[in-house]
Motif scaffolding. Sequence first.
Motif, PDB file in Angstrom:
ATOM      1  N   ILE A 156       0.860  -1.073   0.019  1.00  0.00           N
ATOM      2  CA  ILE A 156      -0.200   0.011  -0.073  1.00  0.00           C
ATOM      3  C   ILE A 156       0.684   1.152   0.010  1.00  0.00           C
ATOM      4  N   ALA A 157       1.916   1.303   0.749  1.00  0.00           N
ATOM      5  CA  ALA A 157       2.806   2.471   0.975  1.00  0.00           C
ATOM      6  C   ALA A 157       3.570   2.587  -0.524  1.00  0.00           C
ATOM      7  N   ARG A 158       3.776   1.517  -1.163  1.00  0.00           N
ATOM      8  CA  ARG A 158       4.604   1.725  -2.575  1.00  0.00           C
ATOM      9  C   ARG A 158       3.604   2.269  -3.499  1.00  0.00           C
ATOM     10  N   GLU A 159       2.090   1.775  -3.400  1.00  0.00           N
ATOM     11  CA  GLU A 159       1.290   2.209  -4.408  1.00  0.00           C
ATOM     12  C   GLU A 159       1.093   3.723  -4.127  1.00  0.00           C
ATOM     13  N   ASP A 160       1.001   4.182  -2.905  1.00  0.00           N
ATOM     14  CA  ASP A 160       0.825   5.626  -2.538  1.00  0.00           C
ATOM     15  C   ASP A 160       2.229   6.669  -3.035  1.00  0.00           C
ATOM     16  N   ALA A 161       3.156   6.052  -2.965  1.00  0.00           N
ATOM     17  CA  ALA A 161       4.558   6.572  -3.405  1.00  0.00           C
ATOM     18  C   ALA A 161       4.316   6.694  -4.865  1.00  0.00           C
ATOM     19  N   GLU A 162       3.773   5.828  -5.715  1.00  0.00           N
ATOM     20  CA  GLU A 162       3.760   5.712  -7.005  1.00  0.00           C
ATOM     21  C   GLU A 162       2.539   6.833  -7.661  1.00  0.00           C
ATOM     22  N   GLY A 163       1.698   7.298  -6.776  1.00  0.00           N
ATOM     23  CA  GLY A 163       0.330   7.711  -6.909  1.00  0.00           C
ATOM     24  C   GLY A 163      -0.720   6.865  -7.275  1.00  0.00           C
ATOM     25  N   LYS A 164      -0.676   5.733  -7.034  1.00  0.00           N
ATOM     26  CA  LYS A 164      -1.924   4.844  -7.343  1.00  0.00           C
ATOM     27  C   LYS A 164      -2.550   4.474  -6.147  1.00  0.00           C
ATOM     28  N   ASN A 165      -3.884   4.205  -6.527  1.00  0.00           N
ATOM     29  CA  ASN A 165      -4.869   4.018  -5.048  1.00  0.00           C
ATOM     30  C   ASN A 165      -5.763   2.780  -5.428  1.00  0.00           C
ATOM     31  N   THR A 166      -5.086   1.846  -6.210  1.00  0.00           N
ATOM     32  CA  THR A 166      -6.084   0.610  -6.383  1.00  0.00           C
ATOM     33  C   THR A 166      -6.183  -0.127  -5.224  1.00  0.00           C
ATOM     34  N   THR A 167      -5.241  -0.462  -4.395  1.00  0.00           N
ATOM     35  CA  THR A 167      -5.706  -1.275  -3.154  1.00  0.00           C
ATOM     36  C   THR A 167      -6.468  -0.519  -2.162  1.00  0.00           C
ATOM     37  N   ARG A 168      -6.178   0.674  -2.096  1.00  0.00           N
ATOM     38  CA  ARG A 168      -6.969   1.658  -1.150  1.00  0.00           C
ATOM     39  C   ARG A 168      -8.453   1.784  -1.533  1.00  0.00           C
ATOM     40  N   LYS A 169      -8.834   1.701  -2.683  1.00  0.00           N
ATOM     41  CA  LYS A 169     -10.131   1.569  -3.182  1.00  0.00           C
ATOM     42  C   LYS A 169     -10.841   0.218  -2.782  1.00  0.00           C
ATOM     43  N   GLN A 170     -10.109  -0.773  -3.024  1.00  0.00           N
ATOM     44  CA  GLN A 170     -10.655  -2.166  -2.850  1.00  0.00           C
ATOM     45  C   GLN A 170     -11.036  -2.212  -1.202  1.00  0.00           C
ATOM     46  N   ILE A 171      -9.931  -1.766  -0.477  1.00  0.00           N
ATOM     47  CA  ILE A 171      -9.977  -1.904   0.935  1.00  0.00           C
ATOM     48  C   ILE A 171     -11.471  -1.192   1.318  1.00  0.00           C
ATOM     49  N   ILE A 172     -11.439   0.104   0.914  1.00  0.00           N
ATOM     50  CA  ILE A 172     -12.578   1.125   1.207  1.00  0.00           C
ATOM     51  C   ILE A 172     -14.034   0.324   0.920  1.00  0.00           C
ATOM     52  N   THR A 173     -14.148   0.009  -0.422  1.00  0.00           N
ATOM     53  CA  THR A 173     -15.008  -0.966  -0.724  1.00  0.00           C
ATOM     54  C   THR A 173     -15.498  -1.951   0.107  1.00  0.00           C
ATOM     55  N   THR A 174     -14.704  -2.739   0.641  1.00  0.00           N
ATOM     56  CA  THR A 174     -14.889  -3.814   1.404  1.00  0.00           C
ATOM     57  C   THR A 174     -15.102  -3.287   2.907  1.00  0.00           C
TER      58      THR A 174
END
Length: 356
Positions: free
Chosen positions: A156-174
Amino acid sequence: MVAFVRPALPSQLSAVARPVSLCRRIHSSPFRLAVVYPVTAHGPPPKAPEFKETSKLSDAELPASEGGASRYNLTAALKKRFWKDVHVHGKSDEYQVLLDKRPVRTPAKEVLTIPSTKPHLAHAIALEWDVMPSAQSALKSHLIPMTSLAARATDIAREDAEGKNTTRKQIITTAMRYLDTDTLLCWEPERQMHALERTTADGKPIETLRQIQTRIAGNIMSFLSTKVWPGLEIIPILDTNSILPLSQPKGTKDSICTWVSELSAYDLAGLERAILASKSLLIAVRLVVEWSENFRHVQRPETKKFGIEEAAEASSLEVTWQTNMWGEVEDTHDVGKEDLKRQLGSVVILVSGETR
C-alpha cells in the motif's frame, strides 16, 4: 348343496377380453446370447507397479527432461531451511529482517522494510522466520501472519508513493460493505411482554443477549461518536419487525469513507485485517484507534485500553451466548476463539509504534 358364483367385475371382463397383440412389451429387442471368447494370454499375471517417492529418487533415476528435473529440485529445496540465523538489521529510518544475509521480501519481490518506529513488528517477523521448519512453510499465510500483514502495508505504501490507489479503493469498498451488516449493530429482537426470563439460582434475572449487545455496542459507539467522528449518527441495522438490514445515513457513510481513505498504509492494512476477523468495521476502528501510533491525541492513558480480549468479546457476543447455554463443540469453538485473538493481536502489533 348350492354353489354360488360371484359375478366378474367389469375390469376383469375387459382384461380377459383384451387381445394379446395389444399387450405392451417392455423389451422389444431380440434376445442374443453372450459370446464367450477363450483366454489367449499365457503365463502368470503381470506384477503390480511399485510406487517410488520422488524425494528418494537417485540421480540416475531422475527424469531426463529439464522441466521434470527443475520441479524435483524446487520441491526438494522447499522442504529444507536454507538459512541458519535470523536477525533484525536496523538502519537510521527502517528495519530489515535478514535470513543470514538475505532480506525477507514481499510477494511482489520487494525488500520488506519496517519503519524505525515499529521495532516490535520487526522482531515479531523475525520470530516467525526463526521458528519456521522449512521454506515451504512460508507459502502458508496462516503461519506467517505478521509477515503477510507487513507485506500488505508495504504494498500500500509503495502504491501511495507511485500515485496509485487501487488497493486503497478495494479496502474502502470492502469496509463500507461490512458497515451495512456490522456485527456490532445486529441485535437480538426485543422480547415480548409475556416472554419467560432466565434467572440464576438466587432468583436474580440473567442479562439477556440484547441487553449485552446494547451495552457493549453503546460503549464502543459512544467513544467513536465523541473521539473519532464527533457528532456522527450511527443506528442499529436490524429492526424488530424486519429481517433486512437498515442502511446508515448518507452523511455517516460519507464521513466514515473519507476517514478510512486518509489512514496511513499500516493503519489501513491493520483495519482491513481487523474487519475481516471481527466482521465489524466499528470494532476494527475502535481497535486501530486505541493502539495506533498515529492516534495518540485521542487515546486515554488513564483508562483501560480496548485490547484483544475486548475486541474478541464484542465480535462474538452471540456465539458466546449460545455456547454458554448449550456448550462448546470441541476443536471448533475453542479453535475459532484463539484464531480470532491471533488475528486481532497481529493488528495491534502492526499499528502500534514508538511515536510520541
